[in-house]
Design an enzyme around this catalytic site. Structure first.
Site, PDB file in Angstrom:
ATOM      1  N   GLU A 153      32.062  40.015  17.574  1.00  0.00           N
ATOM      2  CA  GLU A 153      31.000  39.600  18.499  1.00  0.00           C
ATOM      3  C   GLU A 153      31.127  38.125  18.889  1.00  0.00           C
ATOM      4  O   GLU A 153      31.532  37.299  18.091  1.00  0.00           O
ATOM      5  CB  GLU A 153      29.630  39.791  17.843  1.00  0.00           C
ATOM      6  CG  GLU A 153      29.237  41.241  17.674  1.00  0.00           C
ATOM      7  CD  GLU A 153      28.000  41.388  16.798  1.00  0.00           C
ATOM      8  OE1 GLU A 153      26.904  41.132  17.294  1.00  0.00           O
ATOM      9  OE2 GLU A 153      28.159  41.735  15.609  1.00  0.00           O
TER      10      GLU A 153
ATOM     11  N   ARG B 292      23.859  36.350   4.189  1.00  0.00           N
ATOM     12  CA  ARG B 292      22.480  36.219   4.671  1.00  0.00           C
ATOM     13  C   ARG B 292      21.475  36.181   3.528  1.00  0.00           C
ATOM     14  O   ARG B 292      20.494  35.456   3.574  1.00  0.00           O
ATOM     15  CB  ARG B 292      22.118  37.387   5.600  1.00  0.00           C
ATOM     16  CG  ARG B 292      22.557  37.137   6.998  1.00  0.00           C
ATOM     17  CD  ARG B 292      21.818  38.058   7.964  1.00  0.00           C
ATOM     18  NE  ARG B 292      22.521  38.042   9.243  1.00  0.00           N
ATOM     19  CZ  ARG B 292      22.211  38.816  10.265  1.00  0.00           C
ATOM     20  NH1 ARG B 292      21.227  39.689  10.161  1.00  0.00           N
ATOM     21  NH2 ARG B 292      22.874  38.739  11.386  1.00  0.00           N
TER      22      ARG B 292
ATOM     23  N   ARG C  69      23.227  32.728  12.348  1.00  0.00           N
ATOM     24  CA  ARG C  69      23.258  33.810  11.366  1.00  0.00           C
ATOM     25  C   ARG C  69      24.296  34.896  11.621  1.00  0.00           C
ATOM     26  O   ARG C  69      24.242  35.957  11.026  1.00  0.00           O
ATOM     27  CB  ARG C  69      21.872  34.438  11.241  1.00  0.00           C
ATOM     28  CG  ARG C  69      21.344  35.062  12.519  1.00  0.00           C
ATOM     29  CD  ARG C  69      19.946  35.595  12.280  1.00  0.00           C
ATOM     30  NE  ARG C  69      19.545  36.508  13.338  1.00  0.00           N
ATOM     31  CZ  ARG C  69      18.773  37.561  13.153  1.00  0.00           C
ATOM     32  NH1 ARG C  69      18.324  37.846  11.949  1.00  0.00           N
ATOM     33  NH2 ARG C  69      18.430  38.336  14.153  1.00  0.00           N
ATOM     34  N   HIS C  70      25.244  34.628  12.502  1.00  0.00           N
ATOM     35  CA  HIS C  70      26.311  35.601  12.748  1.00  0.00           C
ATOM     36  C   HIS C  70      27.673  35.046  12.370  1.00  0.00           C
ATOM     37  O   HIS C  70      27.976  33.890  12.649  1.00  0.00           O
ATOM     38  CB  HIS C  70      26.324  36.007  14.232  1.00  0.00           C
ATOM     39  CG  HIS C  70      25.207  36.910  14.612  1.00  0.00           C
ATOM     40  ND1 HIS C  70      24.016  36.433  15.128  1.00  0.00           N
ATOM     41  CD2 HIS C  70      25.079  38.258  14.532  1.00  0.00           C
ATOM     42  CE1 HIS C  70      23.207  37.461  15.359  1.00  0.00           C
ATOM     43  NE2 HIS C  70      23.820  38.580  15.003  1.00  0.00           N
TER      44      HIS C  70
ATOM     45  N   GLU D 231      16.235  39.383   9.436  1.00  0.00           N
ATOM     46  CA  GLU D 231      16.740  40.659   8.938  1.00  0.00           C
ATOM     47  C   GLU D 231      17.935  40.450   8.008  1.00  0.00           C
ATOM     48  O   GLU D 231      18.847  39.703   8.321  1.00  0.00           O
ATOM     49  CB  GLU D 231      17.167  41.510  10.155  1.00  0.00           C
ATOM     50  CG  GLU D 231      17.656  42.878   9.812  1.00  0.00           C
ATOM     51  CD  GLU D 231      19.138  43.024  10.057  1.00  0.00           C
ATOM     52  OE1 GLU D 231      19.632  42.633  11.111  1.00  0.00           O
ATOM     53  OE2 GLU D 231      19.824  43.518   9.126  1.00  0.00           O
TER      54      GLU D 231
ATOM     55  N   ARG E  87      33.303  41.795  12.634  1.00  0.00           N
ATOM     56  CA  ARG E  87      32.590  41.928  13.910  1.00  0.00           C
ATOM     57  C   ARG E  87      33.162  40.929  14.900  1.00  0.00           C
ATOM     58  O   ARG E  87      33.050  39.716  14.683  1.00  0.00           O
ATOM     59  CB  ARG E  87      31.095  41.634  13.726  1.00  0.00           C
ATOM     60  CG  ARG E  87      30.421  42.427  12.603  1.00  0.00           C
ATOM     61  CD  ARG E  87      29.935  43.785  13.050  1.00  0.00           C
ATOM     62  NE  ARG E  87      29.598  44.632  11.906  1.00  0.00           N
ATOM     63  CZ  ARG E  87      28.361  44.787  11.416  1.00  0.00           C
ATOM     64  NH1 ARG E  87      27.343  44.173  11.981  1.00  0.00           N
ATOM     65  NH2 ARG E  87      28.156  45.592  10.386  1.00  0.00           N
TER      66      ARG E  87
ATOM     67  N   SER F 153      19.803  46.740   6.855  1.00  0.00           N
ATOM     68  CA  SER F 153      19.529  47.831   7.772  1.00  0.00           C
ATOM     69  C   SER F 153      19.848  49.117   7.026  1.00  0.00           C
ATOM     70  O   SER F 153      20.905  49.207   6.399  1.00  0.00           O
ATOM     71  CB  SER F 153      20.452  47.707   8.991  1.00  0.00           C
ATOM     72  OG  SER F 153      19.697  47.616  10.153  1.00  0.00           O
TER      73      SER F 153
END
Lengths: 545, 545
Positions: free
Chosen positions: B319, B519, B325-326, B468, B317, B471
């Site tokens: 991002e 996570r 948490r990323h 979370e 990712r 998913s």
């Protein structure tokens, strides 16, 4: 041959055969032609009749039909146990009412009142009979079933019956007397490749050709273009279940020997282990590349005191290799471990790991191996209880003795490897062996030279059927020496500084190896192309699907 | 406090304590100062004497020293069983002669005749006594040992003895009376971070500060810069062994439920699932990117009839998320499976998988959890035998009832998720629960809408401690509808044509989920930063080591 001219159960054909003994061949032929004509006329009439049949007029219309999408959007949670798996259908379920979900493998209509469906689920198949019966199965329902397309997914409900002859066209030796059929998902009527074409062996094609029949041969590229269909063949179902088994044994064995599974980054700064064959990319403004192996990071984990580690993950090679055994992305099985004194400790792990893996596949994957063998015939792998170990020099000598001209300090090319494989098989009766003490010059910079001769190294390759599947070695754990070796191999030491620094904080002697998962499966199963053992292969010309 | 002013065995300190009771505090202080002066003078003299000691003059010089590299280049294969693991040293081995390999954790000299080494191997430590003795241990050997650097790797040979008091400074309750010491690998004398600093808890730092002592606090970035050293702390050894355990249980559970492990490509043409956060690269002249998840290919494997599949592999990712948490690269645990009627079937797998995973960690990783808890204290996770399931609407209502203003059809932000986590814990006594039926608009295009209300979807998220981790959803298996949904979500259907085509050959209703391995470990262990659970984390600013 029209679909309705045969019934799928072999007894009928046999009965026909017996009757024909009574009349002369010629008379029989004439009779057959007459019958065929009659049948066609009846068919045409039936077709006309049937095409005018309307579902609306059918009081039994609730027993069949396409399931609307809304019913498949988790409308109602039913117990999964309501469905019987095709693979578990046996005579014990005689007269029981069952529900199955599977794909329609074949549909054959018999006159207008009857249809045979072969339904497939997870490689198992069962014959389902849809036969017109008052108050149970309408002619419209038969019509509906005949109109379904192959590979569509259906829910079939019916009663299990046991015919008193063997069923050749399906794996399960029971039939389903169908009461209800609902289509869950429709396949397009004309598929880009047919499963039975894709599942055909070369031998079948040849045999048919000799009998004057040209059968479809699906080439490798077409298979990969429609991989989702190709995957459904029994051989491919077997191949990827075996691939899963190889990974499972690899892990179980190593965990039981005190190894820890790690996950190292695939995105790395600099240029991995050097060389041109890296995929480069921009990482938030910094130059980066994809790891060609977890080599550097798995060694760093050893410096981090995990003692023994392994990893299963993708490795990336931007090589322009168009061979049967190279991919641009494959699954690496990597191992690294502290050693007390010798790289033999690493070879011991290789030996026990692979013998236990081969044993386990032969024992637990019989069905899968048979399915592969049926389409791609192969001989079971020959291997010894204690894996043969030859030095590189011994290997070279064997080749020389066999008249092969070879550079004693160069790497073995594919041809020499194959030749040596054959010589080893002849002499030692094994297709799995270890060749060690390679020349230092043909190994990566982090390889430890031999203590007695720096021309050679504490390294090894492992072969299956004459092809390399594993590369391993003791590593240099002394930072100054490592930097020196990197420089000697033309690597910019600056780009691997953090790696070299890792050895400055105390580093245990260690070694390890890397295995290509796809190669193991390919060579264990005697397949001819690595693209057959990669789910979605990537080569210099393919990045889809 | 000089190293020689204390002996590592507590009995001596206790004896001193008792003696001090007899004299007044002031007198004791005076006496201590005097002794200290004397000791220093003796030390200086000893140091002068010792520095003149030459190994060459030592008839016992073969008993210690640096092992030359050539001896570590697989010169001689010795039986690994010759070495005793530090962790298996117990009183049963009393008077036995053993060989150990490990790192020097601490070195303390006592006068000039004696030294205490604490040697560490795989998290276990043992105290080794090097004490001058005629014909056995020379003063030069003591000098050699004292001169070794921390974190160096040594082979220690000696006799096991059992002191009659508890040893606090080591995990093993025996001592080694050292006869020989050989250094296998030297650590640089001054390390960028010290293991004991890196292993210190926040509470210890605070406590020392209150006592007026400033202890070193190693910040997260420094840890990661020297990850190889940081990895050696007991907490980190625990964290990554737990990470391995999570992967192991994940696999074992799914294999036992008939799932097949697959490996899908990370290099893909087009733009993965769309969006800006992809790493792009050039693939042999074609535009390509790194897979943001195995989503499309795992679904295609379901269309390929594998029934139930899972994958463990890196996901990428790009991002620009700088949160706790990323990560830009993490390990995805992905699952996809056929369903008969309802996405509850997928949630059932999540439920049983995770409860069995938590159970197994609590049972089998006690030592690891304790090590983590010691440095990063946390409460054991509260979870129910049957995982709580709430609808998104119920969750929104709970938040509203608690006075939180919230968009009933928007996604939950981090703060709302945390708040809901607290409310759920209060009401239901669990920190692990499933929230399902999310608004369709906040889910990816391939999510199946609800049958009764297309504003909602057959999807779910799973939370641990208000964050979370999973998913999941039922997927759209109808190609025309899938294309429509993709378009509605602004995705160029052309770029995912092969994916959509996969559903044209008959596609079973199916669903699945994805989990972030890092996570799970972070939240199960109550850690505050995902960088702590990634071996070599990658975030927008870090691509090394």
């Amino acid at each position: 041959m029209s679909a309705s001219s045969e019934t799928p159960i072999d007894e009928t054909l046999s009965a026909g055969d017996e009757a024909s003994k009574a009349v002369s061949k010629k008379a029989a032929k004439k009779e057959a032609a007459k019958l065929e004509k009659l049948r066609r006329r009846q068919e045409a009439a039936a077709e006309a009749a049937i095409s005018s049949l309307n579902v609306e007029d059918d009081p039994l219309s609730a027993n069949y039909g396409d399931v609307p999408l809304s019913d498949l959007q988790s409308k109602e949670a039913k117990d999964v146990a309501n469905w019987t798996q095709v693979g578990s259908l046996t005579g014990e379920l005689k007269d029981k009412y069952v529900i199955l979900r599977g794909r329609i493998q074949t549909i054959r209509a018999v006159a207008k009142k009857m249809a045979f469906l072969v339904v497939r689920e997870k490689g198992f198949t069962v014959q389902c009979v849809v036969s017109e019966q008052p108050e149970l199965v309408s002619r419209q329902m038969v019509k509906y079933v005949v109109g379904l397309s192959r590979e569509s997914i259906v829910d079939v409900e019916g009663v299990v019956s046991v015919p008193n002859v063997a069923i050749k066209g399906a794996t399960q030796q029971v039939e389903i007397q169908v009461r209800k059929v609902y289509c869950i998902s429709k396949a397009m009527p004309s598929l880009p490749i047919n499963i039975e074409d894709a599942a055909r062996s070369e031998a079948e094609i040849e045999k048919a050709l000799q009998a004057g029949e040209q059968l479809v041969r699906v080439n490798q590229d077409t298979r990969l273009n429609y991989r989702v269909l190709d995957m459904r063949t029994p051989a491919n179902q077997g191949i990827f279940r075996i691939q899963c088994q190889v990974g499972t044994i690899f892990r179980q064995f190593l965990l039981s020997e005190g190894f820890v599974e790690i996950h190292t980054p695939k995105l790395i700064g600099g240029s991995s282990e050097g060389g041109a064959s890296v995929f480069r990319l921009d990482y938030k403004g910094q130059p980066a590349c994809l790891a060609q192996s977890p080599q550097l990071h798995k060694q760093m984990s050893i410096c981090g005191d995990f003692g023994r580690v392994f990893e299963i993950g993708p490795v990336f090679r931007a090589e322009d290799s168009f061979t049967h055994r190279h991919l641009c992305e494959f699954t690496g099985l990597d191992v690294e471990m502290e050693i007390k004194t010798h790289y033999y400790e690493v070879m011991d792990i290789v030996d026990r790991l692979f013998v236990s893996m081969f044993d386990s596949m032969n024992q637990n994957c019989k069905k899968e191996l048979e399915a592969i063998d049926k389409q791609y015939p192969f001989e079971p792998l020959k291997y010894l209880r204690n894996t043969l170990r030859l030095t590189f020099e011994e290997g070279i000598q064997m080749l020389k003795d066999a008249g092969v001209e070879i550079d004693p300090l160069g790497d073995l090319n594919t041809e020499a490897e194959r030749k040596l494989g054959r010589l080893v098989l002849e002499k030692y009766g094994t297709e799995f062996y270890i060749l060690h003490r390679y020349p230092l010059s043909v190994r990566p910079f982090y390889t430890m030279p031999c203590h007695d001769n720096p021309t050679y190294s504490n390294s090894f390759d492992v072969f299956i059927r004459g092809e390399e599947i594993i590369s391993g070695a003791q590593r240099v754990h002394v930072p100054e020496f490592l930097a020196e070796r990197a420089q000697a191999c033309g690597i910019d030491v600056k780009t691997i500084e953090t790696y070299i620094d890792s050895f400055r904080y105390g580093a245990p002697p260690h070694g390890g190896f890397g295995v290509g998962l796809e190669r193991v499966v390919m060579l264990f199963c005697g397949l001819n192309n690595i693209r057959k053992t990669s789910l979605f292969p990537r080569d210099p010309q393919r990045i889809a699907p």
